[in-house]
Design an enzyme around this catalytic site. Structure first.
Site, PDB file in Angstrom:
ATOM      1  N   GLU A 270     -12.087 -51.260  -8.915  1.00 43.38           N
ATOM      2  CA  GLU A 270     -11.206 -50.319  -8.213  1.00 43.38           C
ATOM      3  C   GLU A 270     -10.726 -50.833  -6.863  1.00 43.38           C
ATOM      4  O   GLU A 270     -11.515 -51.207  -5.996  1.00 43.38           O
ATOM      5  CB  GLU A 270     -11.922 -48.975  -8.009  1.00 43.38           C
ATOM      6  CG  GLU A 270     -11.049 -47.917  -7.366  1.00 43.38           C
ATOM      7  CD  GLU A 270     -11.672 -46.530  -7.368  1.00 43.38           C
ATOM      8  OE1 GLU A 270     -11.058 -45.601  -6.810  1.00 43.38           O
ATOM      9  OE2 GLU A 270     -12.780 -46.357  -7.930  1.00 43.38           O
ATOM     10  N   LYS A 286     -10.414 -42.067 -11.802  1.00 45.70           N
ATOM     11  CA  LYS A 286     -11.115 -40.843 -12.186  1.00 45.70           C
ATOM     12  C   LYS A 286     -10.887 -40.635 -13.671  1.00 45.70           C
ATOM     13  O   LYS A 286      -9.742 -40.490 -14.111  1.00 45.70           O
ATOM     14  CB  LYS A 286     -10.618 -39.625 -11.400  1.00 45.70           C
ATOM     15  CG  LYS A 286     -11.370 -39.387 -10.108  1.00 45.70           C
ATOM     16  CD  LYS A 286     -12.815 -39.066 -10.363  1.00 45.70           C
ATOM     17  CE  LYS A 286     -13.617 -39.184  -9.066  1.00 45.70           C
ATOM     18  NZ  LYS A 286     -15.039 -39.324  -9.332  1.00 45.70           N
TER      19      LYS A 286
END
Length: 477
Positions: A270, A286
């Site tokens: 990420e 997410k």
């Protein structure tokens, strides 16, 4: 007035295309303050460059409310109480004033020289009024950033290596690097000496999740990230362990940082914040599903993730949070969401990823942006401050490196940072050297305790077993 020029040299290195940056970094991996930002042979579009540094000109370390600034010239630690990010920014400008650095023939290269290091999760407590109840059991600082006058960069698109350096400061030569690659190092080993131990049982996790649901029902938050920590004793070479992890995971925002008291190994997929030519990007994750060996089952996991209303709602909450965080230091009207709910697949899991962009205000610096959004909303929850208060209440240990960031601020104002998920902390200065690894997930009103607990295990399914298996091979092989 200091009108001194700082020539920045970019020297292509004549190395075989099959060489990886790991083949060079292994010669520096045991030296304190050697750092490696690693795309880990990922084919991901964000994994174009690998960067390594060593032998900093100066360092900033922060623990709690105290920072220490070390300068190579004086070899002294100055104690400071200033904002740690301001200390880094000012020290970088003092050592290599951006307006006086000339050269850098390949402007597409990131970083080249500048500040690079670790920004731990607990650093956020310097920027907001937050509880700080858990004991600090770690020797690793909340912030550890070096100012580096040279780097080696590999462009994985062209397979070309570059040695970048300021001519004013000590640096290796291209001949030095060539000689290193011809030198074979002795093999090393890494062993876990105890089993992994979680800091909460499934029953405790379920209880804490019920507490979170009561906060959500009361309207305190919309989402809260709850993490558990796994720990074990170990012996041997942390770099050896990292090499196995990077191969197994191929995560584009991986990193290895060596400190005097141990190492940080991040295999993060990420990006947190990047800035180039004042253009800002963040890519929150997410939504997670585990990978399957069978293609048909794997496709079912992808379909389930893409069609999940719960995961899309979670993702959208964090996108809104980050839009707000970016707007603090981006030009009005410039914050946009060009990609929403995009599938990205990695070795262990599939993720739902969105992209938020903006343009930095003329009055704001990349460090202002970092402080305004720190720590990343994808690993706190929303609203962020209340979520962090609840995290501090329910998680039994500080997070330290976990959910902080690793990255750089280049001399020309370019910045890139990851979110330290899938990240391990090795502290070798303990009586029994200890390794920690964390896994968490965002909890919302319709979260199922059993599913959330399993998701946290899925996220470390290519980490904990890799190191356990490696230890067994060393014992029985």
């Amino acid at each position: 007035m200091n009108n001194r020029k700082y020539p920045l040299i970019v020297c292509p290195l004549n190395l075989p295309s099959h060489y990886s940056m790991a083949d060079i970094f292994c010669h520096y991996a045991d030296q304190a303050w050697s750092m490696f930002l690693d795309s880990a042979n990922s084919q991901h579009k964000d994994g174009r460059y690998d960067i390594m540094v060593s032998s900093p000109i100066a360092t900033v370390t922060t623990k709690g409310n105290v920072s220490y600034v070390w300068n190579q010239i004086t070899n002294q630690n100055q104690e400071k109480s200033d904002n740690p990010l301001t200390l880094v920014e000012n020290l970088l400008e003092q050592i290599m004033p951006s307006t006086q650095v000339v050269g850098g023939d390949n402007t597409d290269l990131p970083f080249m020289v500048g500040a690079l290091g670790l920004f731990g999760y607990d650093l956020g407590k310097r920027f907001e009024r937050l509880p700080n109840n858990n004991a600090d059991e770690y020797s690793t600082p909340d912030l550890a950033v070096g100012i580096y006058g040279w780097s080696i960069i590999k462009d994985n698109l062209s397979q070309q290596f570059y040695l970048c350096y300021l001519d004013n400061y000590p640096h290796p030569s291209s001949q030095d690097i060539q000689q290193l690659t011809a030198t074979k190092l002795p093999s090393t080993s890494f062993n876990l000496s105890t089993r992994w131990q979680a800091n909460m049982s499934q029953q405790e996790y379920t209880y804490k999740l019920s507490k979170i649901l009561s906060y959500l029902n009361a309207g305190d938050c919309y989402q809260i990230n709850l993490a558990q920590r796994f720990s074990a004793d170990y012996s041997g070479d942390e770099w050896r362990a990292y090499q196995d992890l990077r191969v197994a995971n191929q995560a584009p925002f991986s990193a290895f940082l060596r400190f005097k008291n141990g190492a940080v190994m991040s295999i993060s997929p990420e990006r947190f914040l990047s800035v180039k030519d004042r253009k800002v990007q963040t890519k929150p994750i997410k939504g997670t599903r585990p990978r399957c060996d069978n293609d048909e089952d794997d496709q079912l996991q992808i379909s389930a993730l893409l069609s999940s209303e719960k995961d899309r709602a979670e993702n959208l909450m964090i996108v809104d949070l980050l839009r707000n965080d970016l707007s603090k230091h981006c030009q009005p009207g410039s914050v946009d969401v060009p990609d929403l709910f995009t599938l990205e697949s990695f070795a262990a899991v599939h993720h739902l990823v969105s992209t938020v962009t903006g343009t930095l205000k003329n009055s704001s610096s990349p460090m202002d942006l970092l402080q305004g959004a720190f720590p990343g909303g994808s690993i706190t929850g929303a609203p962020k401050i209340r979520a962090m208060e609840i995290i501090d209440e329910l998680e039994p240990n500080k997070r330290n490196v976990y959910c902080g960031s690793i990255g750089y601020l280049g001399v020309f104002g370019d910045m890139d940072t990851n979110i330290c998920i899938r990240t391990l902390l090795c502290e070798s200065d303990k009586e029994a050297p200890t390794i920690h690894c964390w896994a968490g997930g965002g909890i919302v009103l319709d979260s199922d305790a059993k599913e959330e607990y399993q998701e946290s295990l899925d996220k470390v399914s290519k980490i904990l077993p890799i190191l356990t298996q490696q230890s067994l091979l060393k014992k029985h092989g």
